[in-house]
Write a protein that holds these residues in place. Structure first.
Motif, PDB file in Angstrom:
ATOM      1  N   ASP A  88       0.857  -1.180   0.000  1.00  0.00           N
ATOM      2  CA  ASP A  88       0.000   0.000   0.000  1.00  0.00           C
ATOM      3  C   ASP A  88       0.894   1.231   0.000  1.00  0.00           C
ATOM      4  O   ASP A  88       1.593   1.508   0.984  1.00  0.00           O
ATOM      5  N   THR A  89       0.904   1.973  -1.081  1.00  0.00           N
ATOM      6  CA  THR A  89       1.810   3.111  -1.202  1.00  0.00           C
ATOM      7  C   THR A  89       1.478   4.235  -0.225  1.00  0.00           C
ATOM      8  O   THR A  89       2.297   5.100   0.022  1.00  0.00           O
ATOM      9  N   LYS A  90       0.277   4.234   0.335  1.00  0.00           N
ATOM     10  CA  LYS A  90      -0.098   5.311   1.255  1.00  0.00           C
ATOM     11  C   LYS A  90       0.567   5.153   2.621  1.00  0.00           C
ATOM     12  O   LYS A  90       0.860   6.129   3.288  1.00  0.00           O
ATOM     13  N   ASN A  91       0.806   3.923   3.028  1.00  0.00           N
ATOM     14  CA  ASN A  91       1.316   3.668   4.374  1.00  0.00           C
ATOM     15  C   ASN A  91       2.758   3.180   4.378  1.00  0.00           C
ATOM     16  O   ASN A  91       3.241   2.723   5.408  1.00  0.00           O
ATOM     17  N   SER A  92       3.446   3.259   3.283  1.00  0.00           N
ATOM     18  CA  SER A  92       4.810   2.754   3.229  1.00  0.00           C
ATOM     19  C   SER A  92       5.678   3.689   2.410  1.00  0.00           C
ATOM     20  O   SER A  92       5.284   4.148   1.342  1.00  0.00           O
ATOM     21  N   LYS A  93       6.884   3.977   2.935  1.00  0.00           N
ATOM     22  CA  LYS A  93       7.827   4.822   2.216  1.00  0.00           C
ATOM     23  C   LYS A  93       8.487   4.050   1.080  1.00  0.00           C
ATOM     24  O   LYS A  93       8.838   4.622   0.060  1.00  0.00           O
ATOM     25  N   ASN A  94       8.694   2.764   1.289  1.00  0.00           N
ATOM     26  CA  ASN A  94       9.292   1.915   0.255  1.00  0.00           C
ATOM     27  C   ASN A  94       8.253   0.882  -0.177  1.00  0.00           C
ATOM     28  O   ASN A  94       8.144  -0.198   0.400  1.00  0.00           O
ATOM     29  N   PRO A  95       7.427   1.197  -1.186  1.00  0.00           N
ATOM     30  CA  PRO A  95       6.291   0.331  -1.492  1.00  0.00           C
ATOM     31  C   PRO A  95       6.671  -1.020  -2.072  1.00  0.00           C
ATOM     32  O   PRO A  95       5.910  -1.971  -1.955  1.00  0.00           O
ATOM     33  N   ARG A  96       7.828  -1.138  -2.696  1.00  0.00           N
ATOM     34  CA  ARG A  96       8.170  -2.408  -3.339  1.00  0.00           C
ATOM     35  C   ARG A  96       8.628  -3.420  -2.304  1.00  0.00           C
ATOM     36  O   ARG A  96       9.477  -3.135  -1.465  1.00  0.00           O
ATOM     37  N   ARG A  97       8.084  -4.621  -2.373  1.00  0.00           N
ATOM     38  CA  ARG A  97       8.439  -5.680  -1.447  1.00  0.00           C
ATOM     39  C   ARG A  97       9.470  -6.610  -2.073  1.00  0.00           C
ATOM     40  O   ARG A  97       9.467  -6.850  -3.272  1.00  0.00           O
ATOM     41  N   SER A  98      10.301  -7.154  -1.232  1.00  0.00           N
ATOM     42  CA  SER A  98      11.288  -8.117  -1.691  1.00  0.00           C
ATOM     43  C   SER A  98      10.649  -9.506  -1.747  1.00  0.00           C
ATOM     44  O   SER A  98       9.537  -9.728  -1.263  1.00  0.00           O
ATOM     45  N   ALA A  99      11.387 -10.452  -2.329  1.00  0.00           N
ATOM     46  CA  ALA A  99      10.882 -11.824  -2.407  1.00  0.00           C
ATOM     47  C   ALA A  99      10.715 -12.417  -1.016  1.00  0.00           C
ATOM     48  O   ALA A  99       9.781 -13.189  -0.762  1.00  0.00           O
ATOM     49  N   GLY A 100      11.623 -12.051  -0.089  1.00  0.00           N
ATOM     50  CA  GLY A 100      11.511 -12.546   1.274  1.00  0.00           C
ATOM     51  C   GLY A 100      10.257 -12.042   1.964  1.00  0.00           C
ATOM     52  O   GLY A 100       9.583 -12.794   2.688  1.00  0.00           O
ATOM     53  N   ASP A 101       9.923 -10.759   1.768  1.00  0.00           N
ATOM     54  CA  ASP A 101       8.704 -10.214   2.380  1.00  0.00           C
ATOM     55  C   ASP A 101       7.458 -10.914   1.843  1.00  0.00           C
ATOM     56  O   ASP A 101       6.506 -11.174   2.587  1.00  0.00           O
ATOM     57  N   ILE A 102       7.445 -11.209   0.550  1.00  0.00           N
ATOM     58  CA  ILE A 102       6.285 -11.883  -0.042  1.00  0.00           C
ATOM     59  C   ILE A 102       6.146 -13.295   0.509  1.00  0.00           C
ATOM     60  O   ILE A 102       5.044 -13.752   0.835  1.00  0.00           O
ATOM     61  N   GLN A 103       7.270 -14.010   0.661  1.00  0.00           N
ATOM     62  CA  GLN A 103       7.200 -15.367   1.181  1.00  0.00           C
ATOM     63  C   GLN A 103       6.848 -15.394   2.660  1.00  0.00           C
ATOM     64  O   GLN A 103       6.191 -16.334   3.122  1.00  0.00           O
ATOM     65  N   ILE A 104       7.263 -14.382   3.419  1.00  0.00           N
ATOM     66  CA  ILE A 104       6.868 -14.305   4.822  1.00  0.00           C
ATOM     67  C   ILE A 104       5.375 -14.024   4.940  1.00  0.00           C
ATOM     68  O   ILE A 104       4.672 -14.587   5.789  1.00  0.00           O
ATOM     69  N   THR A 105       4.859 -13.154   4.061  1.00  0.00           N
ATOM     70  CA  THR A 105       3.424 -12.860   4.067  1.00  0.00           C
ATOM     71  C   THR A 105       2.593 -14.091   3.723  1.00  0.00           C
ATOM     72  O   THR A 105       1.441 -14.220   4.174  1.00  0.00           O
ATOM     73  N   ALA A 106       3.151 -15.020   2.953  1.00  0.00           N
ATOM     74  CA  ALA A 106       2.422 -16.217   2.537  1.00  0.00           C
ATOM     75  C   ALA A 106       2.507 -17.349   3.551  1.00  0.00           C
ATOM     76  O   ALA A 106       1.982 -18.436   3.295  1.00  0.00           O
ATOM     77  N   LEU A 107       3.141 -17.134   4.699  1.00  0.00           N
ATOM     78  CA  LEU A 107       3.257 -18.199   5.694  1.00  0.00           C
ATOM     79  C   LEU A 107       1.905 -18.665   6.238  1.00  0.00           C
ATOM     80  O   LEU A 107       1.715 -19.868   6.461  1.00  0.00           O
ATOM     81  N   PRO A 108       0.922 -17.763   6.495  1.00  0.00           N
ATOM     82  CA  PRO A 108      -0.401 -18.262   6.915  1.00  0.00           C
ATOM     83  C   PRO A 108      -1.034 -19.204   5.897  1.00  0.00           C
ATOM     84  O   PRO A 108      -1.706 -20.178   6.274  1.00  0.00           O
ATOM     85  N   GLN A 109      -0.826 -18.936   4.602  1.00  0.00           N
ATOM     86  CA  GLN A 109      -1.348 -19.842   3.577  1.00  0.00           C
ATOM     87  C   GLN A 109      -0.642 -21.196   3.639  1.00  0.00           C
ATOM     88  O   GLN A 109      -1.256 -22.241   3.408  1.00  0.00           O
ATOM     89  N   LEU A 110       0.659 -21.171   3.955  1.00  0.00           N
ATOM     90  CA  LEU A 110       1.399 -22.433   4.100  1.00  0.00           C
ATOM     91  C   LEU A 110       0.829 -23.260   5.244  1.00  0.00           C
ATOM     92  O   LEU A 110       0.643 -24.480   5.113  1.00  0.00           O
ATOM     93  N   LYS A 111       0.522 -22.623   6.368  1.00  0.00           N
ATOM     94  CA  LYS A 111      -0.014 -23.350   7.518  1.00  0.00           C
ATOM     95  C   LYS A 111      -1.415 -23.890   7.233  1.00  0.00           C
ATOM     96  O   LYS A 111      -1.811 -24.932   7.774  1.00  0.00           O
TER      97      LYS A 111
END
Length: 358
Positions: A88-111
């Motif tokens: 969300d570009t409104k709440n983040s100074k650096n809007p682009r996420r790294s591959a690690g951030d995306i995989q960490i966000t997907a951990l609930p889906q893994l569980k």
């Protein structure tokens, strides 16, 4: 320059102790190691396949089968390691996420898809992904590309929250209280910042990273205040030569006649066992315990050498800037382009150098 190079007091330090876990805790840690290794391999494979599909394979989903890229033949881009890279570009100074951030966000889906991963602490899974991020960072700095781990080189996991220590007991989330050999109590003012559980040849160990933010920075001395300096030179027959004439011996824990004989016998016993058998596994464990004993002796002696050098009444210590790993590395092969014969590359002069340093 009128001052020495600026240095700061090391506020972070590690205390390593052996755990005294019960049978249930031991089997559970072994299961975690297996699942975390598979998760690490999946994350690495996800990044590699996503990169191949976006930048290398072009219109093909698989180079071997020559299947065209479509949602029916390969996964949708947004589900991969580089899909949906924008926050969300409104709440983040650096809007682009790294591959690690995306995989960490997907951990609930893994569980949700793999319910057995719900038994692993969330911070441990997050640190497992960050471990891969560090491997990629090392690759971009000129080191080797991240490799798929096998049981021999993936033996640890890390906590960053929820740890507690009380005397000779430590609390680890999902494991509860666990006893350990408290060889060095944590000093007053330090707090546990992280805990790494590592499996070695003779059991499980915990490495506590402790921190004290109240320790002031070290003020560098002016060169005019330095009255005495001692120089250290790395040797071969002797480990260290000091500028005052004192020499520190090189015990060669891994290359003496007795240890070399023990290692030779135990390695021969491993080679005679059937591959995949329990007897071969037990024989390999004996070889690993011997290597661990050698490494522990070498590390203890190095700490003693460091204490001996620093305990002298000197204001500064001068060290020689040597590339020891480069000195021990084999020389590159040289060949004549016309005759294809091997040329002299200086390897014969370095033949005995590696064995003398051990």
């Amino acid at each position: 320059m009128d001052k020495l190079s600026n240095t700061q007091c090391k506020l972070l330090t590690n205390y390593v102790d052996k755990l005294r876990q019960n049978i249930v805790q031991s089997s559970k840690m072994e299961e975690w190691i297996i699942m975390l290794r598979l998760h690490y391999k999946w994350c690495l494979g996800d990044r590699i396949s996503q990169y191949n599909q976006q930048f290398i394979q072009g219109e093909y989903s698989d180079l071997r089968t020559r299947a065209s890229a479509s949602p029916l033949t390969c996964f949708v881009s947004k589900n991969g390691a580089t899909g949906e890279p924008w926050k969300d570009t409104k709440n983040s100074k650096n809007p682009r996420r790294s591959a690690g951030d995306i995989q960490i966000t997907a951990l609930p889906q893994l569980k949700t898809a793999r319910p057995w991963y719900a038994g692993i602490d969330s911070t441990v899974l997050q640190q497992n992904v960050k471990r891969l991020d560090i491997a990629y960072k090392n690759f971009f700095e000129g080191r080797g590309f991240p490799k798929f781990k096998n049981p021999s080189n993936f033996t640890s996991f890390t906590y960053t929250m929820g740890m507690k220590s009380s005397g000779s007991k430590i609390y680890l989330p999902k494991f509860g209280w666990m006893r350990f050999y408290n060889s060095r109590p944590i000093p007053d003012g330090f707090r546990v910042k992280a805990a790494t559980i590592r499996q070695r040849q003779d059991g499980w160990y915990v490495s506590l990273r402790i921190e004290d933010k109240t320790v002031p920075d070290v003020v560098a001395r002016c060169l005019t205040e330095v009255k005495s300096v001692i120089g250290c030179d790395l040797g071969i027959a002797k480990l260290v030569h000091l500028s005052d004439g004192y020499q520190l011996a090189n015990p060669k824990f891994g290359n003496n006649k007795k240890t070399f004989g023990f290692l030779k016998i135990r390695q021969r016993r491993v080679s005679r066992k059937v591959k995949g058998s329990n007897k071969r596994k037990k024989a390999s464990q004996k070889v690993g315990r011997l290597h661990k004993k050698i490494a522990d002796k070498r590390q203890a002696y190095q700490w003693w050498v460091a204490k001996t050098i620093t305990s002298g009444r000197v204001d500064a210590i001068a060290l020689e800037d040597l590339n020891v790993s480069g000195m021990l590395r084999r020389c590159r092969v040289k060949r004549d382009e016309e005759t294809l014969r091997f040329l002299a590359n200086g390897q014969s002069r370095k033949k005995g150098l590696a064995s003398r340093y051990l």
